[in-house]
Design a protein around this motif. Structure first.
Motif, short mmCIF file in Angstrom:
data_model
loop_
_atom_site.label_atom_id
_atom_site.label_comp_id
_atom_site.label_asym_id
_atom_site.label_seq_id
_atom_site.Cartn_x
_atom_site.Cartn_y
_atom_site.Cartn_z
N PHE A 124 5.70 41.33 -4.68
CA PHE A 124 5.84 42.68 -4.13
C PHE A 124 6.26 43.66 -5.22
N GLN A 125 5.68 44.83 -5.12
CA GLN A 125 6.06 45.89 -6.06
C GLN A 125 7.46 46.38 -5.74
N LYS A 126 8.31 46.35 -6.74
CA LYS A 126 9.71 46.76 -6.52
C LYS A 126 9.81 48.26 -6.31
N SER A 127 10.85 48.63 -5.62
CA SER A 127 11.09 50.05 -5.40
C SER A 127 11.54 50.70 -6.70
N THR A 128 11.07 51.90 -6.91
CA THR A 128 11.47 52.65 -8.10
C THR A 128 12.71 53.51 -7.84
N ARG A 129 13.19 53.38 -6.67
CA ARG A 129 14.35 54.17 -6.29
C ARG A 129 15.58 53.73 -7.08
N ARG A 130 16.36 54.68 -7.49
CA ARG A 130 17.61 54.34 -8.17
C ARG A 130 18.53 53.59 -7.22
N SER A 131 19.33 52.73 -7.75
CA SER A 131 20.28 52.04 -6.88
C SER A 131 21.43 52.99 -6.53
N ARG A 132 22.04 52.68 -5.45
CA ARG A 132 23.11 53.55 -4.96
C ARG A 132 24.40 53.31 -5.72
N HIS A 133 25.12 54.36 -5.92
CA HIS A 133 26.42 54.25 -6.56
C HIS A 133 27.40 55.14 -5.80
N GLY A 134 28.42 54.53 -5.33
CA GLY A 134 29.43 55.31 -4.61
C GLY A 134 30.19 56.23 -5.56
N TYR A 135 30.72 57.28 -4.99
CA TYR A 135 31.47 58.24 -5.80
C TYR A 135 32.93 57.81 -5.89
N THR A 136 33.46 57.90 -7.08
CA THR A 136 34.89 57.63 -7.26
C THR A 136 35.67 58.91 -6.99
N LYS A 137 36.97 58.73 -6.83
CA LYS A 137 37.81 59.89 -6.61
C LYS A 137 37.77 60.82 -7.83
N GLU A 138 37.67 60.20 -8.98
CA GLU A 138 37.60 61.00 -10.20
C GLU A 138 36.35 61.87 -10.21
N GLN A 139 35.27 61.29 -9.76
CA GLN A 139 34.02 62.06 -9.71
C GLN A 139 34.10 63.17 -8.67
N ASP A 140 34.70 62.84 -7.56
CA ASP A 140 34.84 63.87 -6.53
C ASP A 140 35.71 65.03 -7.01
N ASP A 141 36.78 64.66 -7.68
CA ASP A 141 37.67 65.72 -8.20
C ASP A 141 36.94 66.57 -9.23
N ALA A 142 36.20 65.90 -10.08
CA ALA A 142 35.45 66.64 -11.10
C ALA A 142 34.43 67.56 -10.46
N LEU A 143 33.82 67.06 -9.42
CA LEU A 143 32.82 67.87 -8.73
C LEU A 143 33.47 69.11 -8.11
N TYR A 144 34.60 68.89 -7.49
CA TYR A 144 35.27 70.03 -6.86
C TYR A 144 35.73 71.04 -7.92
N ARG A 145 36.24 70.49 -9.00
CA ARG A 145 36.67 71.35 -10.10
C ARG A 145 35.48 72.16 -10.63
#
Length: 541
Positions: free
Chosen positions: A285-306
DNA sequence: GTAGGGCTATGA
DNA sequence: TCATAGCCCTAC
């Protein structure tokens, strides 16, 4: 109020089903005499005429209980006339008794539901014989239309809970709604056939893993009311080794995946290389080209809000500015911010995230319509969010959307709960003790609109109930009108209020569906105080 | 580059 | 089977 030859008052109208419903509970008699549910005129329950009593007895099936009741009546008649000659016993109707819980001594004070309300969202048991009151697509009843018993049965036992899928309810109403939903929402299993599975595997071979919508839409394959989600889940069961390599760093998760597959999959559900070969699938089967999921860390969320505070909705600038967000795309950041900070997102003048509920063709009836209405709903909620500054999604995290879910479907009077608490269909008494019955809010819209109409129109100055316009033949659309008419929600009792009735003598009085039926049947009496009795309903059917 | 909204992986 | 949320497509 008229008088019979004995000088006693009798009701001025034939008894309706609601009269029988409102008969005093033999366990806890009402303190006040019952009123007519529509116009509030008092009538004495003990005032049924002798003729009526005879008529009712003729209607009651002559089973053992019926015979006993008839005998009892005859003996009472004879006894009373022999003993003191009073007409008291003669005037007491010996109607079929309401079911009384055996051994209910300690539960004698059990709260009774307001009978006027308890069945309004349910059609009568023979609803198929009556004209449709559907909101959008009233059923065309041809004169020669025949309704098979099976059709009636389906209408009475449907699992459809569309009438419950409302998101315009208050917080206080949600528990009641969810309680009824949990009781009645039990979709039938739709097992995968071998042909469906084969089509799925061929589709994956053709389009690759992850292209579930493409497979679903491909005319080459046929599926029985499946969604793209169903296809994916099925493939995960059939070919777990092909579906998303488990995270290498977590052997336990790998075990869980295998375990979950084994838990649900029967041996012949798994499709090995030989099975695939039989289907003509030789290539992996042809594999999906979709990126794998990565949950957001609190650090990333804070950076995003900032970053949002600094750059606003320039997601690319935020992404460049914050190193911890380097692996995310600007759209990723937008998506995350939309989810994590809906209030701020809305305050920036952006529409909330659309909610997606994929439905198979038959479950959602018309996918295109669903999507269109979903878009409309999103626009409206967007405006509401912008105006009120309240994050819609976070406020209603567990509610089905009104449009893409069954909630968007018109109120269907042919769909009912399996039990009718007062029209003779056996009810689960235990459930009644713990779970409140709910009322479709559309009926409240109608009641409100009708009341308003009555107040405005002087032509009906006697305050009589005016039925809905016959020309429409439809019930008013419920959700939109209700949610948009703040007055209605302010004036009408909430569902919680209704279901929490503690005073047994209190009964909300709403227009009867019987009245509506009579109006759309073109009954010339519909503008007056005449109502369809059981006899008339039976004769019309 | 961004917004709107659909698709689907993940885990329960 | 389902809810959630991360990823993606497309129009502008």
């Amino acid at each position: 109020m008229a008088s019979n030859p004995q000088g006693k008052d009798v009701q001025a109208y034939p008894p309706t089903s609601l009269d029988f419903i409102n008969r005093p509970n033999p366990v806890e008699p009402l303190a006040a005499p019952p009123k007519h549910p529509l116009h509030g005129a008092s009538h004495l329950h003990s005032a049924y005429t002798h003729d009526l009593r005879r008529l009712l007895l003729d209607r009651v099936p002559r089973d053992a209980a019926g015979e006993a009741a008839a005998k009892r009546l005859r003996s009472e008649d004879e006894g009373s006339s022999r003993s003191n000659g009073t007409s008291q016993a003669r005037d007491l109707p010996s109607l079929p008794r309401l079911p009384v819980r055996s051994g209910s001594g300690s539960k004698a004070s059990r709260r009774r539901l307001p009978p006027t309300l308890s069945g309004l969202h349910q059609p009568p048991p023979d609803a198929g014989l009556l004209p449709s009151i559907s909101v959008q697509h009233p059923r065309q009843q041809t004169p020669d239309a025949q309704v098979s018993p099976s059709e009636v049965k389906v209408a009475g036992t449907s699992n459809d809970t569309s009438y419950l899928e409302r998101n315009d309810c208050s917080e206080a109403e949600k528990p009641a709604l969810s309680a009824v939903k949990s009781r009645s929402k039990k979709p039938a299993k739709n097992k995968w056939s071998e042909q469906e599975t084969a089509d799925l595997l061929k589709g994956v071979a053709k389009f690759g893993i992850g292209s579930w919508s493409k497979i679903l839409k491909c005319e080459e394959f046929s599926f029985n009311r499946r969604t793209a989600l169903d296809l994916k889940d099925r493939f995960r069961v059939c070919c777990p080794e092909h579906y998303r390599k488990p995270k290498a760093q977590s052997q336990s998760q790998h075990d869980n995946i295998e375990g979950s597959v084994n838990k649900y999959a029967k041996p012949n559900d798994r499709k090995g290389a030989s099975d695939l070969a039989r289907l003509g699938i030789e290539q992996p089967f042809q594999k999906s080209t979709r990126r794998s999921r990565h949950g957001y860390t609190k650090e990333q969320d804070d950076a995003l809000y900032r970053g949002f505070l600094e750059h606003g909705k320039s997601w690319a600038a935020i992404q460049k500015d914050e190193k911890v967000l380097a692996e995310r795309t600007p759209t990723d950041l937008r998506d995350r911010f939309r989810l994590k900070y809906p209030k701020e997102y809305a305050a920036a003048g952006l529409a909330p995230r659309p909610e997606v509920f994929p439905q198979p063709p038959d479950r959602g009836s018309q996918a295109a319509d669903t999507r269109d209405s979903s878009a409309n709903r999103d626009k409206s909620t967007s405006e509401a969010t912008a105006n009120t500054d309240v994050p819609v999604r976070s406020e209603q995290p567990h509610l089905q959307p009104a449009d893409s879910s069954p909630a968007s479907r018109p109120y269907d009077p042919h769909v009912s709960l399996p039990n009718d608490v007062f029209l003779g269909i056996p009810a689960d008494d235990e459930d009644m003790d713990t779970e409140p019955l709910t009322l479709d809010r559309g009926i409240l819209d109608w009641a409100f609109e009708t009341t308003k109409l009555n107040n405005q129109e002087s032509s009906n100055s006697r305050g009589e109930y005016a039925p809905p316009p016959r020309a429409s033949g439809t019930m008013p659309a419920s959700s939109s009108s209700f949610s948009n008419t703040g007055n209605a929600s302010a004036l009408l009792p909430s569902l919680a209020t209704i279901t929490a009735v503690s005073d047994d003598s209190e009964q909300l009085e709403l227009p009867s569906l019987m009245q509506y039926f009579s109006s759309i049947e073109g009954d010339s009496r519909s503008g007056g105080n005449s109502f369809l009795s059981f006899e008339e309903l039976l004769s019309q059917s």
